[in-house]
Design an enzyme around this catalytic site. Structure first.
Site, PDB file in Angstrom:
ATOM      1  N   SER A 148      36.281  48.543  37.887  1.00 53.05           N
ATOM      2  CA  SER A 148      35.568  48.732  36.632  1.00 53.05           C
ATOM      3  C   SER A 148      34.530  47.654  36.343  1.00 53.05           C
ATOM      4  CB  SER A 148      36.566  48.758  35.463  1.00 53.05           C
ATOM      5  OG  SER A 148      37.227  47.497  35.330  1.00 53.05           O
ATOM      6  N   SER A 169      39.739  46.008  39.988  1.00 53.87           N
ATOM      7  CA  SER A 169      38.446  45.975  39.300  1.00 53.87           C
ATOM      8  C   SER A 169      37.625  44.718  39.523  1.00 53.87           C
ATOM      9  CB  SER A 169      38.646  46.175  37.795  1.00 53.87           C
ATOM     10  OG  SER A 169      39.148  47.458  37.536  1.00 53.87           O
ATOM     11  N   LYS A 229      32.528  39.501  31.636  1.00 57.19           N
ATOM     12  CA  LYS A 229      32.821  40.927  31.491  1.00 57.19           C
ATOM     13  C   LYS A 229      33.074  41.263  30.025  1.00 57.19           C
ATOM     14  CE  LYS A 229      35.756  44.576  33.474  1.00 57.19           C
ATOM     15  NZ  LYS A 229      36.875  44.870  34.412  1.00 57.19           N
TER      16      LYS A 229
END
EC number: 6.3.5.7
Length: 497
Positions: free
Chosen positions: A166, A190, A91
């Site tokens: 997210s 997330s 990420k």
């Protein structure tokens, strides 16, 4: 509905295998790490134009890392870890020295970190090639990955729908066969929420058990780095690599890493006899999508059939969790993001010699931050201002304490708690982006764990009967007992096969 990307659409069987299977092939020298890594790079080139899971692909660095693993194994050295040679998607909230780190924000476009995050370093030391950096909501603020300054990620199950947020990029990469492993971060769901929407497995570890050093902060008391993969065992193997005390992280806890891999292997026999499973009443009610509730009830009955004792549990203050979370988080955001001002790194706007430093800062932040980030900064600044601090922020912190106490009482009765991971299956891109309250409500089931700092897992619980899209079962465990997630999760996974 089926995911054409993971099975029918794959051009290499290497991109459909589990990480554990790939590690076995690499370590026995039936296949090289370079071959596995190249297969996934080819897969990214093949499908990511449609999915947009990645913001940056580091082909040269990934292949160099794979070659280093192959060289060591060919020389007779033991694998650096159980996952050595298996590539991974990272990420874009974790800093890396060899690739840009943007947190999906224009204000950090092109930023190169002078150091690696602790998790990044541990991955490198474990011999795990990093394929690239995945898309996310800007500074991890959002539930759909639509808040990225670089475009939305699409769900491989339906390209018109969100993969969640997210960390939708990491989960979409897994679900499309672009990566067998991924790292996410979880502030209010997330990791778990995208896992539910893409039929993958995601874990939020206990707060403080995985280092946050080198994580671009959203809300420091809520953020947690965690593993995500396509199976419970793969997730456990990755969890074991990244967990552990870190002297560079002031919130890191000096405790032994929970035996998550052993727990996952133990649970694979499918036996849940003697396990007390609590069903949280506050997460099993009207207002959720019918197909999600049907899948959840079927999951509970499956666990009962596997020997678990099912107990209804009441956590009354969970009803106030959403309001408390969306007061505490913006307050921490307004503090954390004050550092992005155009003076030290990242975007600098209007610096033409005619403006003051204050004007440059204001213009930089106006141009560099997206609408949702600005909204949360404003909310947080307001809630922390004189005259409102006691009425808003302190009250939210009191509710946070009550939620933690609800969890403590619940775990006196049961071993784990379960709920749906999300109130609905994946929604269409554009459906909620203009309605912040609707988007915030999507985190209802996941954010209480972050407020309490506990551990949680989402794993596939079948396709919803009304949409044909994936649903997720959320399993919750007490602090520092993350192994319970893997023991119960692996047993549930085995029971579904």
């Amino acid at each position: 509905m089926s995911n054409k990307y993971l099975v029918e659409g794959s051009t290499s069987e290497l991109t459909t295998k589990t990480a554990a299977e790939l590690a076995g092939l690499i370590h026995s020298r039936e296949v090289t790490s370079r071959e596995v890594t190249q297969a996934h790079l080819d897969r990214i080139n093949e499908v990511d134009g449609e999915i947009h899971a990645f913001l940056h692909v580091g082909e040269e660095a990934a292949l160099a890392a794979a070659d280093a693993v192959d060289k060591a194994l060919d020389a007779g050295e033991a694998p650096a870890s159980a996952l050595a040679g298996v590539p991974l998607a990272l990420k874009d909230a974790l800093v890396t020295t060899d690739a840009p780190t943007t947190a999906a924000s224009k204000i950090l476009e092109g930023y190169m970190s002078p150091y690696d995050a602790t998790v990044t370093r541990k991955l490198r030391e474990a011999g795990i090639p990093i394929l690239g950096k995945t898309n996310m909501d800007e500074f991890a603020m959002g539930s759909s990955t639509e808040n990225s300054a670089y475009g939305a990620t699409r769900n491989p199950w339906d390209l018109e729908r969100t993969p969640g947020g997210s960390g939708g990029g990491s989960s979409a990469a897994l679900a499309s066969g672009e990566a067998p492993l991924a790292i996410g971060t979880d502030t209010g769901g997330s990791i778990r929420q995208p896992a539910a929407l893409t039929n993958t497995v995601g874990v939020k570890p206990t707060y403080g058990t995985v280092s946050r050093y080198g994580l671009i902060a959203c809300a420091s008391s809520l953020d947690q780095v965690g593993p995500t993969a396509r199976t419970v065992l793969d997730t456990a193997l990755l969890h074991e690599v990244i967990a552990g005390h870190d002297m560079f992280d002031a919130t890191s806890v000096d405790k032994p890493v929970a035996p998550v891999v052993a727990a996952a292997r133990e649970g694979a026999n499918g036996d849940l006899k003697g396990v007390r499973v609590g069903v949280v009443n506050q997460f099993d009610r009207e207002g959720y999508q019918d197909g999600v509730l049907e899948a959840f009830h079927a999951s509970v009955e499956q666990m009962r059939s596997q020997g678990a004792e099912i107990v209804e549990v009441d956590c009354p203050h969970f009803d106030d969790a959403l309001g408390a979370y969306y007061l505490i988080l913006p307050c921490e955001v307004s503090s954390n993001l004050a550092r992005f001002d155009g003076m030290r790194y990242g975007l600098r706007s209007g610096d033409d010699g005619t403006r003051s430093a204050d004007e440059v800062m204001a213009l930089t932040r106006a141009e560099g931050f997206g609408p949702e980030v600005k909204r949360r900064i404003i909310l947080g600044t307001y809630a922390l201002s004189v005259g409102y601090y006691d009425a808003y922020y302190l009250q939210a912190q009191r509710v946070r304490t009550l939620i933690a106490q609800d969890f403590t009482r619940a775990f006196e009765q049961v071993d784990v708690l379960v709920s749906p991971t999300t109130p609905s299956t994946a929604f269409k891109l554009g459906d909620k982006i203009t309605d912040p309250l609707e988007m915030y409500n999507f985190d209802l089931c996941t954010l209480p764990l972050n407020l309490a700092g506990l551990s949680g897992m989402s794993l596939p619980s079948g396709l919803a009967s009304d949409t044909g899209l994936p649903t997720g079962l959320q399993i919750m465990a007490p602090a520092f007992q993350d192994d319970r997630l893997y023991r119960v999760g692996a047993a549930f996974e085995a029971g579904r096969k």
